[in-house]
Design a protein around this motif. Structure first.
Motif, mmCIF file in Angstrom:
data_model
loop_
_atom_site.group_PDB
_atom_site.id
_atom_site.type_symbol
_atom_site.label_atom_id
_atom_site.label_comp_id
_atom_site.label_asym_id
_atom_site.label_seq_id
_atom_site.Cartn_x
_atom_site.Cartn_y
_atom_site.Cartn_z
ATOM 1 N N VAL A 1 0.635 -1.096 -0.095
ATOM 2 C CA VAL A 1 -0.291 0.065 -0.332
ATOM 3 C C VAL A 1 0.689 1.209 -0.070
ATOM 4 C CG1 VAL A 1 -2.099 1.425 1.213
ATOM 5 C CG2 VAL A 1 -2.049 -1.496 1.030
ATOM 6 N N HIS A 2 0.755 2.075 -0.796
ATOM 7 C CA HIS A 2 1.294 3.611 -0.734
ATOM 8 C C HIS A 2 0.546 4.640 -0.854
ATOM 9 C CE1 HIS A 2 4.950 1.797 -1.455
ATOM 10 N NE2 HIS A 2 4.849 0.988 -2.948
ATOM 11 N N HIS A 3 0.604 5.643 -0.244
ATOM 12 C CA HIS A 3 -0.152 7.095 0.081
ATOM 13 C C HIS A 3 0.689 8.308 -0.740
ATOM 14 C CE1 HIS A 3 -3.139 4.548 2.645
ATOM 15 N NE2 HIS A 3 -1.824 4.811 3.166
ATOM 16 N N VAL A 4 -0.069 8.639 -1.783
ATOM 17 C CA VAL A 4 0.522 10.116 -2.372
ATOM 18 C C VAL A 4 -0.409 10.640 -2.735
ATOM 19 C CG1 VAL A 4 1.691 10.866 -4.422
ATOM 20 C CG2 VAL A 4 1.679 7.843 -3.933
ATOM 21 N N PRO A 5 0.521 11.704 -2.101
ATOM 22 C CA PRO A 5 -0.509 13.167 -1.609
ATOM 23 C C PRO A 5 -0.155 14.357 -2.945
ATOM 24 C CG PRO A 5 2.201 13.230 0.200
ATOM 25 C CD PRO A 5 1.300 11.923 -1.083
ATOM 26 N N PHE A 6 -1.101 14.968 -3.382
ATOM 27 C CA PHE A 6 -0.717 15.784 -4.646
ATOM 28 C C PHE A 6 -1.855 16.480 -4.321
ATOM 29 C CE2 PHE A 6 -3.942 12.841 -6.468
ATOM 30 C CZ PHE A 6 -4.645 13.960 -7.168
ATOM 31 N N THR A 7 -1.115 17.759 -5.750
ATOM 32 C CA THR A 7 -1.663 18.545 -5.059
ATOM 33 C C THR A 7 -2.490 19.407 -6.660
ATOM 34 O OG1 THR A 7 -0.492 20.031 -3.888
ATOM 35 C CG2 THR A 7 -1.657 21.476 -5.256
ATOM 36 N N THR A 8 -3.909 19.754 -6.641
ATOM 37 C CA THR A 8 -4.625 19.715 -8.235
ATOM 38 C C THR A 8 -3.606 21.500 -8.449
ATOM 39 O OG1 THR A 8 -6.687 21.047 -7.095
ATOM 40 C CG2 THR A 8 -6.488 18.439 -7.927
ATOM 41 N N LYS A 9 -4.576 21.485 -9.647
ATOM 42 C CA LYS A 9 -4.371 22.936 -10.986
ATOM 43 C C LYS A 9 -4.870 23.497 -9.961
ATOM 44 C CE LYS A 9 -3.382 20.754 -15.013
ATOM 45 N NZ LYS A 9 -4.257 21.068 -16.462
ATOM 46 N N LYS A 10 -5.853 23.220 -9.644
ATOM 47 C CA LYS A 10 -6.623 24.469 -8.291
ATOM 48 C C LYS A 10 -6.544 24.918 -6.756
ATOM 49 C CE LYS A 10 -10.709 24.570 -11.230
ATOM 50 N NZ LYS A 10 -12.374 24.255 -10.907
ATOM 51 N N GLY A 11 -5.888 23.688 -6.404
ATOM 52 C CA GLY A 11 -4.571 23.679 -5.466
ATOM 53 C C GLY A 11 -5.355 23.103 -4.123
#
Length: 188
Positions: A71-81
């Motif tokens: 299991v991997h948890h990957v944070p990311f931010t959309t273009k709208k923040g």
């Protein structure tokens, strides 16, 4: 990378014939797969047909799921923040039922579940399921598979543009007995 239409035995069965190809394809959420059966070494061999398939893994029934192998948890931010977290769960050595022409018991794959959650841990979309199959599939991580599949959306924009603006309306490619997809131009 392919859409769920290409997660069928006839397409995947042709892809696994190529040694250096790793195929990532989306899967409908109503499919049923199986864990690979591993005989207990202390268990005596029985006569008759050997067992190929282990426990049932029904994508729509979480009671049939085992604990994921990774299991991997990957944070990311959309273009709208907007801050989101992608949870990638992977089950290795999965099998699908085969046919007379495609012995899928000989081709285990990795099954991925992709869940996107917001900061309040609410699921944004329904889970996405992916199959990763090929003899070299263990050379990449679950995160690599997810990122590779996400690039497919850029190709879809190209195909849409090509069909609407470049007259790319028909496709056909012949690989021996089977026919698969390739694009050619038609002029009106």
């Amino acid at each position: 990378m392919a859409d769920s239409d290409y997660s069928q035995k006839d397409f995947i069965g042709e892809q696994v014939k190529h040694e250096d190809v790793v195929t990532i394809t989306r899967v409908r959420s109503d499919r049923v797969f199986y864990r690979q059966f591993i005989r207990d070494p202390n268990q005596a061999k029985t006569s008759g047909h050997p067992r190929w398939y282990g426990d049932k893994f029904d994508l729509k029934d979480d009671q049939t799921w085992t604990e994921p192998d990774e299991v991997h948890h990957v944070p990311f931010t959309t273009k709208k923040g907007r801050q989101l977290t992608v949870t990638i769960s992977g089950w290795k050595q999965m099998l699908m039922r085969g046919t007379k022409n495609y012995k899928m018991k000989n081709h285990p794959f990795t099954l991925l579940q992709i869940v996107v959650r917001d900061q309040e841990r609410n699921s944004i979309w329904k889970p996405m399921w992916l199959i990763v199959i090929g003899s070299r599939r263990d050379e990449l991580s679950l995160v690599d598979y997810y990122q590779c599949y996400r690039q497919r959306y850029d190709m879809e924009n190209l195909f849409r543009f090509g069909k609407q603006r470049l007259l790319m309306t028909s496709y056909l490619l012949d690989f021996g007995q089977k026919k698969f997809v390739s694009v050619y131009f038609t002029l009106n």
